[in-house]
Design a protein around this motif. Structure first.
Motif, mmCIF file in Angstrom:
data_model
loop_
_atom_site.group_PDB
_atom_site.id
_atom_site.type_symbol
_atom_site.label_atom_id
_atom_site.label_comp_id
_atom_site.label_asym_id
_atom_site.label_seq_id
_atom_site.Cartn_x
_atom_site.Cartn_y
_atom_site.Cartn_z
ATOM 1 N N ALA A 64 0.816 -1.175 -0.177
ATOM 2 C CA ALA A 64 0.087 -0.136 -0.088
ATOM 3 C C ALA A 64 0.875 1.238 -0.056
ATOM 4 O O ALA A 64 0.623 2.302 -0.809
ATOM 5 C CB ALA A 64 -0.955 0.034 1.176
ATOM 6 N N ARG A 65 2.009 0.991 0.803
ATOM 7 C CA ARG A 65 2.989 2.068 0.697
ATOM 8 C C ARG A 65 4.377 1.577 0.904
ATOM 9 O O ARG A 65 4.433 0.613 1.390
ATOM 10 C CB ARG A 65 2.758 3.122 1.986
ATOM 11 C CG ARG A 65 1.436 3.852 2.085
ATOM 12 C CD ARG A 65 1.422 4.660 3.365
ATOM 13 N NE ARG A 65 1.813 3.743 4.528
ATOM 14 C CZ ARG A 65 2.416 4.331 5.673
ATOM 15 N NH1 ARG A 65 2.406 5.627 5.871
ATOM 16 N NH2 ARG A 65 2.561 3.467 6.746
ATOM 17 N N PRO A 66 5.261 1.995 0.041
ATOM 18 C CA PRO A 66 6.674 1.469 -0.123
ATOM 19 C C PRO A 66 7.636 1.647 1.112
ATOM 20 O O PRO A 66 8.567 1.143 1.345
ATOM 21 C CB PRO A 66 7.549 2.115 -1.121
ATOM 22 C CG PRO A 66 6.527 3.480 -1.434
ATOM 23 C CD PRO A 66 5.343 3.195 -1.024
ATOM 24 N N ARG A 67 6.792 2.174 2.256
ATOM 25 C CA ARG A 67 7.681 2.407 3.567
ATOM 26 C C ARG A 67 6.961 1.136 4.656
ATOM 27 O O ARG A 67 7.530 1.260 5.552
ATOM 28 C CB ARG A 67 7.407 3.832 4.257
ATOM 29 C CG ARG A 67 6.208 4.260 4.354
ATOM 30 C CD ARG A 67 6.054 5.370 5.263
ATOM 31 N NE ARG A 67 6.876 6.573 4.482
ATOM 32 C CZ ARG A 67 8.108 7.092 4.847
ATOM 33 N NH1 ARG A 67 8.940 6.501 5.821
ATOM 34 N NH2 ARG A 67 8.621 7.968 4.214
ATOM 35 N N ASP A 68 6.149 0.437 4.059
ATOM 36 C CA ASP A 68 5.501 -0.557 4.851
ATOM 37 C C ASP A 68 6.583 -1.592 5.346
ATOM 38 O O ASP A 68 7.211 -2.045 4.496
ATOM 39 C CB ASP A 68 4.256 -1.359 4.266
ATOM 40 C CG ASP A 68 3.009 -0.531 3.937
ATOM 41 O OD1 ASP A 68 3.088 0.670 4.588
ATOM 42 O OD2 ASP A 68 2.041 -0.917 3.335
ATOM 43 N N GLU A 69 6.548 -2.146 6.716
ATOM 44 C CA GLU A 69 7.656 -2.714 7.080
ATOM 45 C C GLU A 69 7.607 -4.275 6.628
ATOM 46 O O GLU A 69 8.784 -4.890 6.096
ATOM 47 C CB GLU A 69 7.465 -2.947 8.510
ATOM 48 C CG GLU A 69 8.590 -3.595 9.223
ATOM 49 C CD GLU A 69 10.076 -3.046 8.872
ATOM 50 O OE1 GLU A 69 11.174 -3.693 8.315
ATOM 51 O OE2 GLU A 69 10.198 -1.403 8.708
ATOM 52 N N ASP A 70 6.331 -4.542 6.195
ATOM 53 C CA ASP A 70 6.354 -6.128 5.502
ATOM 54 C C ASP A 70 7.174 -5.988 4.224
ATOM 55 O O ASP A 70 7.765 -6.987 3.897
ATOM 56 C CB ASP A 70 5.028 -6.542 5.338
ATOM 57 C CG ASP A 70 4.271 -7.033 6.652
ATOM 58 O OD1 ASP A 70 5.207 -6.818 7.647
ATOM 59 O OD2 ASP A 70 3.259 -6.875 6.655
ATOM 60 N N PHE A 71 6.878 -4.996 3.590
ATOM 61 C CA PHE A 71 7.453 -4.795 1.972
ATOM 62 C C PHE A 71 9.065 -4.973 2.080
ATOM 63 O O PHE A 71 9.687 -5.400 1.491
ATOM 64 C CB PHE A 71 6.830 -3.626 1.230
ATOM 65 C CG PHE A 71 7.721 -3.227 0.208
ATOM 66 C CD1 PHE A 71 7.718 -3.837 -0.723
ATOM 67 C CD2 PHE A 71 8.300 -2.073 0.258
ATOM 68 C CE1 PHE A 71 8.536 -3.692 -1.826
ATOM 69 C CE2 PHE A 71 9.081 -1.700 -0.885
ATOM 70 C CZ PHE A 71 9.108 -2.623 -1.919
ATOM 71 N N LEU A 72 9.395 -3.995 3.061
ATOM 72 C CA LEU A 72 10.745 -3.523 3.373
ATOM 73 C C LEU A 72 11.711 -4.792 3.578
ATOM 74 O O LEU A 72 12.533 -5.271 3.260
ATOM 75 C CB LEU A 72 10.980 -2.317 4.314
ATOM 76 C CG LEU A 72 10.581 -1.099 3.736
ATOM 77 C CD1 LEU A 72 10.692 0.132 5.064
ATOM 78 C CD2 LEU A 72 11.389 -0.384 2.683
ATOM 79 N N ALA A 73 10.720 -5.452 4.810
ATOM 80 C CA ALA A 73 11.415 -6.796 5.121
ATOM 81 C C ALA A 73 11.497 -7.865 3.943
ATOM 82 O O ALA A 73 12.836 -8.463 3.858
ATOM 83 C CB ALA A 73 10.675 -7.330 6.149
#
Length: 310
Positions: A64-73
């Motif tokens: 949803a946002r490229p700062r979402d922790e799941d995505f970054l992980a």
């Protein structure tokens, strides 16, 4: 290199295809915008880039946002060497920019530093540029301000819409992005800072920007119609309702019409501007499909001296 490709609309698909086809790099995953409602039923539809990646069996990430922790992980787990980007559609925070060892490299459809922003092709057409192009550059937190790896040029043809020009740039730019990845990987390509002079901005074209001002010269009207086609679509008012102008051409032989004044013949429709007239070729009335302007004019029975734009 191991790559994670970021992109969303159809214009990004040629670049993804070029990277997959090159065989030199591994496209380990794709980052794209979340599914969005589309069509009359407003059902959720995956982006063109997501659909192409799924066809190719590539993992698709839709934060949803490229700062979402799941995505970054997950991005850190993949550990890409580089992240090529084409029209992703969201701002990348510094915490995401730091993940790939060789950064995020954007394919931007202008000759930087000209036309930084969301709508470079539309602005190039509307400004009457004779030449534009595409650039690959290293993304930093400023707006399209990072150092440039490579460029290509493309002529803006007199009848180009922004859609025509963007399609050509998408395919030409796909090769540029693939070559940029190769040059980064083998160390033969180094990013060069953009010059401080020549910066122009290309913010998103709004519906309000796309309203034709008939007091402007015909040349300006022509550029607005072409620059706003296919989106958001140039328009005017006719009898209080919006009329989309799909295609129009300058008509320098008609100088007898006031700005906005309509003149309908058997097979043509002219409108006055601040200089000479333009001929409407295709229009789209509100709630209807595009149609030939002459057919539209016959249907609405234009009165003598009737005006567009009121």
């Amino acid at each position: 290199m191991k790559l994670v490709f970021a992109g969303t609309p159809e214009v990004a698909v040629p670049a993804l295809d070029a990277l997959i086809a090159s065989g030199r790099h591994e496209v380990a995953a794709v980052v794209t915008r979340p599914d969005a409602p589309a069509g009359r039923g407003r059902r959720l539809v995956a982006s063109p880039v997501a659909e192409r990646a799924e066809e190719a069996g590539i993992e698709v990430l839709k934060p949803a946002r490229p700062r979402d922790e799941d995505f970054l992980a997950r991005l850190r787990e993949i550990a890409p060497d580089c992240c090529p980007v084409v029209a992703y559609g969201a701002l990348l925070p510094g915490i995401a920019l730091d993940v790939p060892a060789r950064g995020w490299v954007n394919l931007h459809f202008s000759l930087l530093p000209a036309w930084r922003g969301a709508a470079p092709v539309q602005h190039a057409v509307m400004a009457g540029d004779e030449v534009t192009g595409a650039s690959t550059f290293l993304i930093e937190e400023g707006l399209d301000s990072g150092p440039v790896y490579g460029v290509l040029t493309e002529e803006v043809r007199p009848t180009d819409t922004s859609g025509d020009l963007l399609t050509r740039l998408a395919f030409a730019g796909a090769g540029l992005l693939a070559a940029t990845m190769d040059g980064i990987e083998d160390g033969t390509l180094h990013a060069v800072p953009q010059p401080a002079e020549g910066v122009t901005l290309a913010p998103k074209i709004t519906v309000e920007d796309a309203q034709v001002q008939w007091s402007a010269p015909a040349l300006r009207v022509d550029r607005v119609v072409r620059g706003c086609t296919p989106a958001p679509g140039a328009w005017t008012l006719f009898r209080g309702e919006r009329l989309k102008l799909v295609q129009a051409v300058p008509a320098p032989d008609r100088t007898d019409l006031d700005p906005g004044e309509l003149s309908a013949g058997k097979n043509n429709v002219h409108v006055g501007t601040g200089s000479h007239a333009v001929e409407l070729l295709w229009v789209q009335p509100q709630g209807k499909k595009p149609m030939k302007a002459a057919d539209w004019a016959r249907g609405v029975r234009i009165a003598h001296g009737e005006l567009l734009g009121l």
